[in-house]
Design a protein around this motif. Structure first.
Motif, mmCIF file in Angstrom:
data_model
loop_
_atom_site.group_PDB
_atom_site.id
_atom_site.type_symbol
_atom_site.label_atom_id
_atom_site.label_comp_id
_atom_site.label_asym_id
_atom_site.label_seq_id
_atom_site.Cartn_x
_atom_site.Cartn_y
_atom_site.Cartn_z
ATOM 1 N N GLY A 50 0.795 -1.390 0.159
ATOM 2 C CA GLY A 50 0.128 -0.055 -0.052
ATOM 3 C C GLY A 50 0.903 1.179 -0.023
ATOM 4 N N LEU A 51 2.083 1.243 0.602
ATOM 5 C CA LEU A 51 2.797 2.483 0.787
ATOM 6 C C LEU A 51 3.386 2.564 -0.654
ATOM 7 C CD1 LEU A 51 4.746 1.729 4.311
ATOM 8 C CD2 LEU A 51 3.022 3.674 3.653
ATOM 9 N N GLN A 52 3.768 1.622 -1.358
ATOM 10 C CA GLN A 52 4.483 1.693 -2.641
ATOM 11 C C GLN A 52 3.431 2.186 -3.527
ATOM 12 O OE1 GLN A 52 7.580 -1.858 -2.817
ATOM 13 N NE2 GLN A 52 5.623 -2.028 -3.827
ATOM 14 N N SER A 53 2.056 2.273 -3.302
ATOM 15 C CA SER A 53 1.126 2.594 -4.175
ATOM 16 C C SER A 53 0.737 4.200 -4.393
ATOM 17 C CB SER A 53 -0.158 1.757 -4.192
ATOM 18 O OG SER A 53 -0.932 2.202 -2.984
ATOM 19 N N VAL A 54 1.355 4.857 -2.928
ATOM 20 C CA VAL A 54 1.058 6.203 -2.920
ATOM 21 C C VAL A 54 2.143 6.940 -3.877
ATOM 22 C CG1 VAL A 54 0.993 8.012 -1.353
ATOM 23 C CG2 VAL A 54 0.030 5.787 -0.447
ATOM 24 N N ARG B 201 5.624 17.804 2.239
ATOM 25 C CA ARG B 201 6.703 18.391 2.751
ATOM 26 C C ARG B 201 6.647 19.818 2.456
ATOM 27 N NH1 ARG B 201 12.670 16.924 1.135
ATOM 28 N NH2 ARG B 201 11.821 14.682 1.042
ATOM 29 N N ALA B 202 6.357 20.179 1.299
ATOM 30 C CA ALA B 202 6.028 21.412 0.673
ATOM 31 C C ALA B 202 5.190 22.370 1.743
ATOM 32 C CB ALA B 202 5.549 21.739 -0.772
ATOM 33 N N LEU B 203 4.242 21.525 1.942
ATOM 34 C CA LEU B 203 3.256 22.207 3.092
ATOM 35 C C LEU B 203 3.933 22.453 4.769
ATOM 36 C CD1 LEU B 203 -0.080 20.568 2.201
ATOM 37 C CD2 LEU B 203 0.478 22.833 1.896
ATOM 38 N N GLY B 204 5.089 22.062 4.829
ATOM 39 C CA GLY B 204 5.703 22.230 5.851
ATOM 40 C C GLY B 204 5.405 21.188 7.168
ATOM 41 N N LEU B 205 4.963 20.047 6.721
ATOM 42 C CA LEU B 205 4.492 19.105 7.856
ATOM 43 C C LEU B 205 5.717 18.243 8.151
ATOM 44 C CD1 LEU B 205 1.346 17.227 6.113
ATOM 45 C CD2 LEU B 205 1.533 18.979 8.150
ATOM 46 N N SER B 206 5.881 17.996 9.450
ATOM 47 C CA SER B 206 7.178 17.177 9.696
ATOM 48 C C SER B 206 7.161 15.747 9.319
ATOM 49 C CB SER B 206 7.236 17.012 11.484
ATOM 50 O OG SER B 206 6.433 16.203 11.879
ATOM 51 N N ARG B 207 8.246 15.059 9.432
ATOM 52 C CA ARG B 207 8.304 13.674 8.651
ATOM 53 C C ARG B 207 7.164 12.706 9.319
ATOM 54 N NH1 ARG B 207 13.850 11.165 7.322
ATOM 55 N NH2 ARG B 207 14.957 12.474 8.877
ATOM 56 N N TRP B 208 6.936 12.832 10.612
ATOM 57 C CA TRP B 208 5.816 11.895 11.283
ATOM 58 C C TRP B 208 4.620 12.448 10.846
ATOM 59 C CZ3 TRP B 208 5.922 7.277 12.582
ATOM 60 C CH2 TRP B 208 7.036 6.646 13.054
ATOM 61 N N GLN B 209 4.288 13.583 10.675
ATOM 62 C CA GLN B 209 3.127 14.187 10.199
ATOM 63 C C GLN B 209 2.644 13.757 8.806
ATOM 64 O OE1 GLN B 209 3.708 18.286 10.934
ATOM 65 N NE2 GLN B 209 1.872 18.234 12.625
ATOM 66 N N GLN B 210 3.847 13.922 7.867
ATOM 67 C CA GLN B 210 3.684 13.565 6.390
ATOM 68 C C GLN B 210 3.151 12.037 6.632
ATOM 69 O OE1 GLN B 210 7.346 13.673 4.670
ATOM 70 N NE2 GLN B 210 7.861 15.710 5.405
ATOM 71 N N GLN B 211 3.703 11.192 7.324
ATOM 72 C CA GLN B 211 3.310 9.827 7.309
ATOM 73 C C GLN B 211 2.007 9.562 7.686
ATOM 74 O OE1 GLN B 211 4.824 7.265 5.876
ATOM 75 N NE2 GLN B 211 6.717 8.516 5.270
ATOM 76 N N ARG B 212 1.662 10.265 8.819
ATOM 77 C CA ARG B 212 0.350 10.003 9.826
ATOM 78 C C ARG B 212 -0.875 10.574 8.869
ATOM 79 N NH1 ARG B 212 -2.120 12.604 14.043
ATOM 80 N NH2 ARG B 212 -0.648 14.233 13.890
ATOM 81 N N LEU B 213 -0.469 11.840 8.541
ATOM 82 C CA LEU B 213 -1.697 12.480 7.736
ATOM 83 C C LEU B 213 -1.869 12.475 6.518
ATOM 84 C CD1 LEU B 213 -1.120 15.867 9.709
ATOM 85 C CD2 LEU B 213 -2.927 14.304 10.295
ATOM 86 N N VAL C 238 0.317 9.963 4.058
ATOM 87 C CA VAL C 238 0.831 8.859 3.189
ATOM 88 C C VAL C 238 -0.086 7.506 3.648
ATOM 89 C CG1 VAL C 238 2.564 7.001 2.639
ATOM 90 C CG2 VAL C 238 2.987 9.523 2.728
ATOM 91 N N LEU C 239 0.019 7.270 5.098
ATOM 92 C CA LEU C 239 -0.763 6.152 5.808
ATOM 93 C C LEU C 239 -2.199 6.163 5.355
ATOM 94 C CD1 LEU C 239 0.978 5.476 9.155
ATOM 95 C CD2 LEU C 239 0.832 3.972 7.123
ATOM 96 N N PRO C 240 -2.940 7.072 5.346
ATOM 97 C CA PRO C 240 -4.282 6.942 5.270
ATOM 98 C C PRO C 240 -4.610 6.265 3.919
ATOM 99 C CG PRO C 240 -3.986 9.083 6.364
ATOM 100 C CD PRO C 240 -2.680 8.470 5.953
ATOM 101 N N GLN C 241 -3.802 7.124 2.854
ATOM 102 C CA GLN C 241 -4.051 6.793 1.518
ATOM 103 C C GLN C 241 -3.589 5.373 1.351
ATOM 104 O OE1 GLN C 241 -3.195 9.615 -1.576
ATOM 105 N NE2 GLN C 241 -2.366 10.652 -0.222
ATOM 106 N N ALA C 242 -2.457 5.075 1.883
ATOM 107 C CA ALA C 242 -1.960 3.638 1.648
ATOM 108 C C ALA C 242 -2.774 2.397 2.430
ATOM 109 C CB ALA C 242 -0.431 3.475 2.487
ATOM 110 N N LEU C 243 -3.373 2.713 3.615
ATOM 111 C CA LEU C 243 -4.193 1.815 4.071
ATOM 112 C C LEU C 243 -5.530 1.491 3.205
ATOM 113 C CD1 LEU C 243 -3.689 2.470 7.876
ATOM 114 C CD2 LEU C 243 -2.788 0.647 6.539
ATOM 115 N N ARG C 244 -6.052 2.732 2.919
ATOM 116 C CA ARG C 244 -7.231 2.665 2.074
ATOM 117 C C ARG C 244 -7.074 1.743 0.982
ATOM 118 N NH1 ARG C 244 -9.359 8.324 2.147
ATOM 119 N NH2 ARG C 244 -9.403 7.665 4.616
#
Lengths: 333, 351
Positions: B242-246, B255-267, B269-275
């Motif tokens: 799933g992560l590969q498919s995002v 990153r351009a929006l200024g999210l930290s690395r954990w925020q990038q994943q949590r907000l 990448v992960l929601p799209q990957a899991l869905r």
């Protein structure tokens, strides 16, 4: 945090190295503590450790297989017998499951509605029941519902099926003869003698393994054949290929490219599922490990050897399937 | 355009008898099906005994099914060794678990504000119901838990516990730290290369040796930990897909929006990957439900083991194991088939 190309790295590099160093150090510390603690526990209980236990007599016998033996044989021989029994059931099961699975997978794509319906019913039923339940059912059927060895079922000349197992003809080499003689089993007064025989435990594991994995193989074959673009079949028909020629030259080579990796996965699952033989008393590797564990009390050594053998088996099957995959994907885009 | 496409779908009969080969195949299959179905019907329905009458079942002599074994042994099959007077607790716990799963499967509830309190309250409630010791409930030790509640509990709790570990493993496998990548890969390959039975054996024989005597956890906890660690390896492979498919652009935009690395994943990448891999996660769930039947081998009497407990020691009803197995198989089939239908529905409506 992905290593994708084109996006520059984020964060401070030295933090990454520090983090990794900490992670490895933490894990190494935990592992060291665990090992030290385990050794202390073993010493406190007065138990010994060491792989020399494998030279001692096993203390239990292996009832069937290519290396069946008495309880006086060395433990390593008993383990080897278990490994050979695993291979002995896994290899024929792989062949059987490939044949049955392919037939059912093709049946699911058949134009005949009855064939399609029966194949779908088979897949949906077998796939949704745990293999252990199917194995126990098969074992119960083979040991309670079949007739006694005194009055076996005669399936064919020389093939006898009973509670004692399946007896079948086997070539026997005799001194002074160039060709082997076919030894036919005969139904005697108390049992069937002659020929070769397989136990109900082996039969149950073989049948349950093959039929269960065949339902997954059927889906893989169906998905593989469906993945071949319809235009390929239409073009081959336009070129004048007969049905069989279409299958052999156009559909199968392309379908196999999609089928082989998933098939390899199923073969691996089959090899691992053979470990369920412990539930019916078939002396394969897990069953031998369990008995050895209870006899010698050397849990760590026995389990370490068992896991190492399974890892090796998995690697071997994965390598074989990879080789097959390379051949099949030779001309892929 | 073919004749079929011009005139709509051809009837079943016309495809079954389209040409001589098809006709012969249909007739042969129909004959086989008729013979098998009629003997099955005569065994399972016509000559069967439906009430718990041991004498009538004996009189059958194998010509008919003895379905009486199901009502006779139902409570033993469904609840295992759970004390009979307290089995209402096990039944309530089963219903609660099924309700929790049903609510979580309903897309309207797919919000953290709904799911988190549901599970944070529901799961401990189920554990207290089964274990007792609070609210005046009699204590029932975990080795007496069994049957359907145990199967459901192990499946659900195993999946829930495996999930965070699987996400960690999947992220580590794709991280830029070589150490994390290698360690994650070694773990997943190691766990996927051995059968579940060997992992369960490790948990029940090896773990007591490694842990100090004061830490001795009971069998259920050890088996639960082993199952969670095992499932995490398989689940991590699915999540990695799933992560590969995002698309990469998502990460760059985050990153351009200024999210930290954990925020990038949590907000992001992960929601799209899991869905994207929800149907595959449902497949893993089906596999876990079937794999819980293996805990029978380490003396935990789940649905499969409870049957052997119920019938193995009873000489009157022991000959009717097959009917018992068919009932247990039906229960598993209903659960797994339901889950697979749900997965297919989700695939069609939530892509």
């Amino acid at each position: 945090m992905s290593t994708g190309g084109g996006i520059p790295r984020q964060g401070r590099p030295w933090l990454g190295w520090l983090g990794q160093g900490l992670l490895v150090a933490l894990l190494a510390l935990a592992a060291w503590w665990l090992v030290q603690h385990a050794l202390a526990e073993l010493r406190a209980r007065g138990a010994q450790a060491g792989f020399d236990i494998f030279d001692d007599p096993a203390g239990f016998q292996i009832g069937e297989g290519w290396l069946a033996g008495e309880s006086t044989q060395a433990l390593w021989r008993a383990f080897l017998a278990g490994v050979l029994n695993t291979v002995r059931v896994a290899l024929p099961a792989i062949v059987l499951t490939s044949i049955v699975g392919t037939l059912i997978g093709v049946g699911r794509l058949s134009r005949n509605p009855l064939a399609r319906g029966l194949s779908t019913a088979y897949v949906e039923t077998i796939r949704n029941v745990p293999m252990l339940v199917q194995l126990l059912m098969a074992y119960f059927a083979l040991t309670h519902l079949l007739p006694d060895a005194m009055e076996p079922l005669r399936l064919a000349p020389g093939w006898y099926l009973s509670k004692g197992g399946l007896a079948f003809p086997w070539p026997v080499f005799e001194a002074g003869q160039a060709w082997p003689r076919l030894d036919l089993p005969e139904a005697g007064r108390f049992n069937v003698s002659g020929g070769a025989a397989i136990t109900p435990e082996y039969l149950a594991v073989l049948l349950a393994l093959s039929l269960y994995t065949a339902s997954f193989v059927a889906e893989i074959v169906r998905a593989g054949i469906e993945s071949v673009p319809a235009g390929q079949v239409a073009a081959s028909r336009a070129l004048g290929f007969s049905g069989w020629q279409q299958l052999r030259f156009v559909v199968l080579p392309q379908a196999l490219r999609a089928i082989v990796p998933s098939m390899g996965n199923q073969y691996l699952n089959l090899a691992k599922n053979s470990s369920l033989g412990v539930a019916v008393g078939y002396p394969e590797l897990v069953s031998v490990t369990h008995t050895a564990l209870n006899q010698t009390g050397r849990a760590f050594e026995c389990i370490a050897v068992m896991m190492a053998v399974y890892l090796l088996l998995s690697l071997l099957i994965a390598a074989a399937v990879n080789g097959w995959n390379v051949r099949v994907a030779r001309w892929s885009r | 355009m073919t004749a079929a496409a011009r005139h709509g779908r051809p009837s079943v009969i016309s495809t079954a008898f389209a040409n001589p080969t098809q006709a012969v195949l249909t007739l042969v299959l129909a004959a086989l099906l008729a013979w098998a179905a009629s003997s099955l019907w005569s065994w399972a329905v016509t000559h069967a005994v439906w009430h718990a009458d041991a004498a009538a079942c004996d009189a059958l002599g194998g010509r008919g099914a003895c379905w009486g074994v199901v009502p006779e042994k139902l409570r033993a099959m469904l609840f295992g060794r759970y004390p009979p007077a307290q089995q209402w607790r096990a039944g309530t716990a089963t219903a609660a678990l099924l309700a929790l799963v049903g609510l979580s499967a309903w897309p309207r509830c797919w919000r953290v504000a709904v799911l988190a309190p549901l599970w944070l309250v529901g799961l401990p409630l189920v554990l207290v119901l089964l274990g007792g010791g609070m609210a005046g409930l009699q204590v029932v030790p975990t080795r007496d838990w069994g049957g359907l509640p145990l199967t459901l509990l192990l499946t659900i709790a195993g999946l829930l516990a495996a999930f965070p570990l699987a996400v960690l493993l999947a992220l580590a496998r794709r991280s830029s730290w070589p150490a994390a990548r290698t360690l994650s890969r070694i773990y997943v390959e190691l766990v996927r290369g051995v059968p579940l039975i060997s992992v369960l054996f490790m948990a029940s024989f090896l773990l007591p040796l490694l842990l100090p005597a004061s830490w001795q956890a009971d069998v259920l906890l050890r088996v639960f930990i082993a199952l969670a660690l095992f499932v995490a390896a398989y689940l991590s492979e699915v999540i990695r897909g799933g992560l590969q498919s995002v698309p990469q652009g998502q990460l760059a935009a985050a990153r351009a929006l200024g999210l930290s690395r954990w925020q990038q994943q949590r907000l992001v990448v992960l929601p799209q990957a899991l869905r994207a891999v929800l149907p595959s996660i449902v497949n893993v769930a089906i596999g876990v439900l079937k794999d819980t039947s293996l805990v029978t081998v380490v003396s935990l009497y789940d649905l499969t083991g409870a049957l052997q407990l119920a019938l193995g020691g009873d000489p009157v009803w022991r000959p009717y194991y097959l009917e018992g197995y068919l009932f247990v198989a039906l229960v598993y089939w209903a659960m797994c088939f339901g889950l697979s239908r749900y997965g297919r529905w989700m695939e069609r409506h939530w892509r």
